[in-house]
Scaffold this active site. Structure first.
Site, PDB file in Angstrom:
ATOM      1  N   LYS A 127      44.707  43.593  45.739  1.00 41.57           N
ATOM      2  CA  LYS A 127      45.387  43.194  44.503  1.00 41.57           C
ATOM      3  C   LYS A 127      44.929  44.142  43.403  1.00 41.57           C
ATOM      4  CE  LYS A 127      45.918  39.385  41.213  1.00 41.57           C
ATOM      5  NZ  LYS A 127      45.028  39.753  40.110  1.00 41.57           N
ATOM      6  N   GLY A 176      44.126  33.315  31.408  1.00 46.75           N
ATOM      7  CA  GLY A 176      43.262  32.252  30.922  1.00 46.75           C
ATOM      8  C   GLY A 176      43.740  31.528  29.701  1.00 46.75           C
ATOM      9  N   ALA A 213      49.270  34.994  35.936  1.00 45.38           N
ATOM     10  CA  ALA A 213      48.380  34.674  34.821  1.00 45.38           C
ATOM     11  C   ALA A 213      49.082  33.774  33.827  1.00 45.38           C
ATOM     12  CB  ALA A 213      47.915  35.954  34.128  1.00 45.38           C
ATOM     13  N   GLY A 214      48.293  32.946  33.113  1.00 45.46           N
ATOM     14  CA  GLY A 214      48.786  32.158  32.002  1.00 45.46           C
ATOM     15  C   GLY A 214      49.249  30.760  32.336  1.00 45.46           C
ATOM     16  N   THR A 228      41.985  29.734  36.177  1.00 48.56           N
ATOM     17  CA  THR A 228      41.444  29.015  35.029  1.00 48.56           C
ATOM     18  C   THR A 228      42.030  27.616  34.913  1.00 48.56           C
ATOM     19  OG1 THR A 228      41.298  31.164  33.922  1.00 48.56           O
ATOM     20  CG2 THR A 228      40.998  29.221  32.555  1.00 48.56           C
TER      21      THR A 228
END
Length: 452
Positions: free
Chosen positions: A66, A127, A153-154, A176
């Site tokens: 990755k 995050g 992400a997010g 996260t």
């Protein structure tokens, strides 16, 4: 939890480069999990490429990675220019690249054209827990991509993940959102999502520090601590893609036919439920020869060792279809299995057909047939046991002959310095047929073990 794929930051984990520290691979064995090393913490293409090469070396040729190249420590947004450069170089070097990127459809298309195997756009800053901020651009990427699209992400809640899947994403990568969620069952309240922020908590803590890059860790493949160096391995895992059928074979038949490496002596009589002659094949490839031998000779027990999971999965399927009862398989390093799990004088025959020739001179040290390995084999062979070698590389054939003729306790069945005619029991293998198509010769060697 049933996880099958585990991603980890190469720069932050010990994969064997420090022999004095716990090794991640002891907790997450590659025979059980698909490993996805990532380049978290890299800020330019050269750094990311170097990290991927280190991962490949430490993981014996593993190519699935990755890629993420960050723009700065505050936003953790991808540096798309450096990402493109790194992706192009890594694909050219044979890596299978899953790439973290922005939600730009043009950039996603360019990364796919380069050869990335998955596009991983952010939904929001890493995050932040903000969820999908721009559904239109994400949908544009999904509708035009011919490779899997995974939101990277997010994501802050389960509903964010559901939205991504409804849009057509192949998956959602969450860290996260899970690690920071509070567990109501343990009296910690009923919080179901992380606090929403413009940036990750880590980034907010770092924003007042002028140069975060100066303190980043630097992993080195070389061992400079004075501890014992990693052993030279005779293989790399050039696995390619494992098919759904091969994955099902592992899930359904490994418990019956597979042997997990434990590092402890194994009682073969108890394993097979009888006392019989034992044949070990090292590097069985796709397993066609091993399956045929076991089916034709039910009076003997067969052990197979192969590190490449697609071949193991294929043989598991064949053994189950034949309802074989006299075969067991390792997906592990043969040297470690011989040294730690197989008892002295426990083997009556060992077959090593068409091992990796490592034809470049600088790689000859990786060849399996070496004096130390032959001495280890000698200690595990019964008196009169047969060692059968075969290769389609003339240089490796000469090397095998020199090593075995010089090794104590072995006798060439057809005379010193001589090759043997191909025995009737050795069926043609995939590697042999490929060598013949390329104009190679084929050499067989038969040696008897003589007890001291």
């Amino acid at each position: 939890a049933g996880a099958e794929i585990v991603t980890f930051a190469v720069r932050r984990m010990n994969l064997g480069q420090d022999a004095t520290q716990p090794n991640l691979l002891d907790a997450l064995p590659p025979t059980r999990y698909t490993l996805l090393p990532n380049t978290a913490g890299c800020y330019d293409a050269a750094e990311a490429i170097r990290t991927c090469r280190l991962a490949r070396e430490l993981l014996d040729g593993h190519t699935l990675i990755k890629l993420e190249v960050l723009g700065d420590a505050r936003t953790l947004f991808p540096n798309v220019i450096e990402t493109l450069a790194a992706a192009e170089q890594l694909v050219a070097e044979g890596f299978e690249v899953m790439v973290y990127t922005s939600d730009d459809p043009i950039l996603a298309r360019r990364l796919e054209d380069i050869g990335c195997v998955a596009i991983m756009p952010l939904a929001a800053p890493i995050g932040s827990g903000l969820g999908i901020q721009n559904r239109y651009t994400l949908l544009e990427i999904i509708e035009n991509a011919k490779v899997p699209v995974i939101v990277d992400a997010g994501v802050g809640t389960a509903s964010d993940a559901a939205i991504a899947m409804e849009l057509g994403c192949a998956g959602v990568l969450m860290n996260t959102a899970i690690a920071g969620a509070r567990d109501a069952r343990r009296g910690a309240g009923r919080t179901r999502c992380i606090p929403r922020r413009t940036h990750s908590a880590q980034a907010l803590c770092q924003r007042d520090q002028p140069d975060r890059r100066a303190g980043r860790l630097s992993m080195q493949a070389a061992n400079t601590s004075g501890a014992q160096a990693r052993p030279i391995r005779s293989f790399v895992r050039r696995e390619g893609r494992i098919t759904p059928a091969q994955q099902r074979a592992f899930a359904q038949h490994w418990q019956r036919y597979g042997l997990d490496y434990t590092g402890q002596p194994r009682d073969l009589d108890q394993l097979f439920g009888r006392h019989a002659s034992r044949v070990l094949e090292i590097g069985f490839g796709n397993g066609e020869a091993l399956a045929a031998s076991a089916a034709a000779d039910a009076t003997r027990d067969y052990l197979g060792i192969e590190v490449h999971r697609p071949g193991v999965g294929r043989l598991l399927h064949a053994l189950a279809a034949a309802n074989a009862g006299n075969t067991r398989l390792y997906a592990h390093d043969a040297v470690e299995v011989l040294r730690e799990e197989l008892a002295p004088t426990s083997l009556d025959e060992v077959r090593i057909w068409f091992p990796d020739p490592w034809h470049k001179k600088r790689h000859h040290k990786r060849r399996l047939i070496q004096p130390e390995f032959v001495a280890l084999l000698s200690s595990r062979m019964a008196s009169g046991g047969l060692l059968h070698l075969a290769t389609d590389w003339a240089d490796y054939a000469a090397h095998m002959l020199a090593v075995l003729d010089a090794a104590p306790g072995w006798s060439n069945c057809v005379g010193a310095g001589m090759t043997a005619p191909r025995p009737a029991w050795r069926s043609a293998t995939h590697f042999e047929q490929r060598g013949l198509r390329q104009g190679h010769g084929v050499w067989d060697f038969l040696y008897r073990h003589q007890a001291d």
